[in-house]
Motif scaffolding. Structure first.
Motif, short mmCIF file in Angstrom:
data_model
loop_
_atom_site.label_atom_id
_atom_site.label_comp_id
_atom_site.label_asym_id
_atom_site.label_seq_id
_atom_site.Cartn_x
_atom_site.Cartn_y
_atom_site.Cartn_z
N GLU A 203 0.87 -1.18 0.00
CA GLU A 203 0.00 0.00 0.00
C GLU A 203 0.90 1.22 0.00
O GLU A 203 1.88 1.26 0.74
N ASP A 204 0.59 2.20 -0.85
CA ASP A 204 1.50 3.34 -0.97
C ASP A 204 1.15 4.51 -0.06
O ASP A 204 1.92 5.47 0.03
N GLU A 205 0.01 4.48 0.60
CA GLU A 205 -0.31 5.57 1.52
C GLU A 205 0.39 5.31 2.85
O GLU A 205 -0.02 4.45 3.63
N ASP B 32 -3.12 -3.26 -2.22
CA ASP B 32 -3.79 -2.10 -2.79
C ASP B 32 -3.69 -2.21 -4.31
O ASP B 32 -2.73 -2.77 -4.83
N MET C 56 -4.08 0.52 -6.77
CA MET C 56 -3.35 1.65 -7.37
C MET C 56 -2.04 1.87 -6.62
O MET C 56 -2.04 2.33 -5.48
N LYS D 270 -12.07 1.00 0.50
CA LYS D 270 -11.54 2.05 1.37
C LYS D 270 -12.55 3.19 1.47
O LYS D 270 -13.18 3.51 0.48
#
Ligand code: CA
Length: 226
Positions: free
Chosen positions: A7-9, A51, A53, A101
């Motif tokens: 996950e990039d967040e 995730d 994206m 989400k």
């Protein structure tokens, strides 16, 4: 239980990482797709949270690649509310479940517990259990019925790989990568030697056996009584 979170967040991975570790789970975090893919190839996870994206390779591409290589690790997709097509495609190419989400952490935990039960093995007091075979990955102790064996670290990792994925065929190359890492000096004959060690310990009373799948590799399955 070992979890991979791709996950990039960063805020989300920090928070989830903290909460999952509080639930006594081991968590690896990848903040981009390429790192995520490398980890899925190198490590053994109980559940992968993915995730869609991501910077670099997308979550769906990671999923496609791991399923293509025969990796059956349960995958939970994280998707945006308006990404219905991604969700459908994800399920089509082998995701086991998805969460939209934003989600409540209790719901995430429930999904993880449910997915981790699908493989057939379970955890009991931190030990990995399948049939009458019980393995403690912290002390490398294997219990079969009423017998107990001290394993070497490599032997333990090999057993763990098989117990987490009963019925999945692993090639010698996959086993080398997962158990020995990318150590170039290790030969494929090592795999055969360690398989032999494990077979001797499972011989006789264990509900499980390691089957040779000709020209491909090995898999763990229920003992066939003939
Ligand atoms: Ca994202």
């Amino acid at each position: 239980m070992r979890i991979l979170l791709v996950e990039d967040e960063i805020k989300l991975t920090d928070a989830l990482g903290y909460l999952l570790r509080k639930e006594k789970m081991d968590v690896d975090v990848a903040n981009d797709g390429d790192t995520g893919l490398i980890l899925t190839q190198r490590e053994i996870y109980d559940v992968i949270i993915l995730d869609i994206m991501l910077p670099g390779i997308s979550g769906l591409e990671i999923l496609r690649t791991i399923r293509k290589t025969g990796n059956t690790t349960p995958v939970l997709l994280l998707t945006a509310r308006d990404a219905l097509e991604d969700r459908v495609e994800g399920l089509d190419i082998g995701a086991d479940d998805y969460l939209v989400k934003p989600f409540a952490t209790q719901e995430l935990f429930a999904r993880i517990r449910s997915l981790s039960r699908r493989t057939g093995s379970r955890y009991d007091m931190g030990n990995l259990v399948l049939g009458n075979v019980e393995y403690d990955s912290k002390s490398y102790v294997l219990k079969v019925a009423n017998k107990q064996f001290d394993l070497s670290a490599k032997e333990g990792k090999l057993l763990e790989l098989f117990m987490k994925r009963p019925g999945q065929v692993f090639t010698r190359e996959q086993i080398l990568n997962k158990v020995w890492g990318y150590d170039v000096d290790i030969l494929e004959t090592n795999v055969e030697i360690y398989i032999h060690y494990l077979r001797k310990k499972l011989q006789g009373t264990a509900d499980l056996e390691i089957q040779t799948v000709r020209n491909i590799g090995y898999m763990l399955r229920e003992r066939q009584n003939v």
